[in-house]
Design an enzyme around this catalytic site. Structure first.
Site: not given
Ligand SMILES: O=C[C@H](O)COP(=O)(O)O
Length: 251
Positions: A9-11, A95, A97, A167, A173, A213, A234-235
């Site tokens: 997920n590149w957000k 999600h 967010e 999640e 994050g 994470s 994510g990150g």
């Molecule tokens: O969609 C992915 C998640 O929100 C995880 O994000 P993260 O791997 O940066 O903690």
């Protein structure tokens, strides 16, 4: 036997040029990957160039959100049919967010999920508790409510096409991952809820990802758990090397 699924997920990251660079790098190692289903979810603006680049590969495309209506006066929204134009196979829904910053509710997630299924898109439905809810011992109640309401009125047979991502909000994050035991406990609960909603055969076929994470150094331990069928990353998905290493941990 469930096929592991690892989605990036590149957000709200990556311009078109950056997205192209990232996907070109991923293709070097993952274009032929058969053991694990690999999905990339760029922002809307990069769906087309990424789609073009992965068209001859095993990498699947996902979007990060959509609206449930077909078309109309819904400024700023994107329909299922628009995602299909770029050959999206998956769409992330609910999600945390989006729930926290954009007012998504279990009801809106449910409407989107049903619209995705009707349009032959596979939803990745996100659930998870906040730190306050975990500290108040409400994790099971919160996740149960999110799963039940998110999947309300979904035909049991259609559940096979749904992916659920657990999640914990406190792990997103933050660098603070749920332990494998904490994650497995919630994944097992979700599997039980899926049995209630359908039957054991269907429930055993649904993939449940962990997200929060996930990094190359903790992915293998998480993915080894009985009910963890991959990750929503994510990150660490923003860097080709770390995402590839996480996918390899799922093999
Ligand atoms: O969609 C992915 C998640 O929100 C995880 O994000 P993260 O791997 O940066 O903690």
């Amino acid at each position: 036997m469930r096929k592991m699924i690892v989605a990036g997920n590149w957000k709200m990251n990556k311009t078109v040029a950056e997205a192209a660079d990232l996907v070109d790098a991923l293709k070097i190692d993952l274009a032929e990957c058969q053991e694990v289903e690999v999905v990339v979810c760029p922002p809307f603006t990069a769906l087309k160039p990424v789609s073009d680049r992965i068209s001859e590969t095993q990498i699947a495309l996902g979007a990060q959100n959509m609206y449930w209506e077909r078309e109309g006066a819904y400024t700023g929204e994107v329909s299922p049919a628009m995602l299909k134009e770029f050959y999206c196979r998956y769409v992330i829904l609910g999600h945390s967010e989006r729930r926290a910053y954009f007012g998504e509710t279990d009801e809106s997630v449910n409407r989107k999920l049903k619209a995705a299924l009707e349009n032959n898109l596979r939803p990745i439905m996100c659930v998870g508790e906040t730190l306050e809810q975990r500290d108040a011992d409400e994790t099971a109640d919160v996740v149960t409510r999110q799963v039940r309401q998110g999947l309300a009125d979904v035909d049991p047979d259609d559940l096979r096409r749904v992916v659920i991502a657990y999640e914990p909000v406190w792990a997103i994050g933050t660098g603070r991952t749920a332990s494998a035991e904490q994650a497995q406990e919630v994944h097992a609960l979700i599997r039980t809820l899926l049995v209630e909603k359908s039957n054991d055969t269907v429930a055993q076929s649904v993939r449940i990802q962990y997200g929060g994470s996930v990094k190359p150094n903790n992915a293998a331990e998480l993915f080894a758990c009985e009910d963890i069928d991959g990750g929503l990353i994510g990150g660490a998905a923003l860097d080709a090397r770390s995402f590839t290493d996480i996918v390899k941990a799922a093999m």
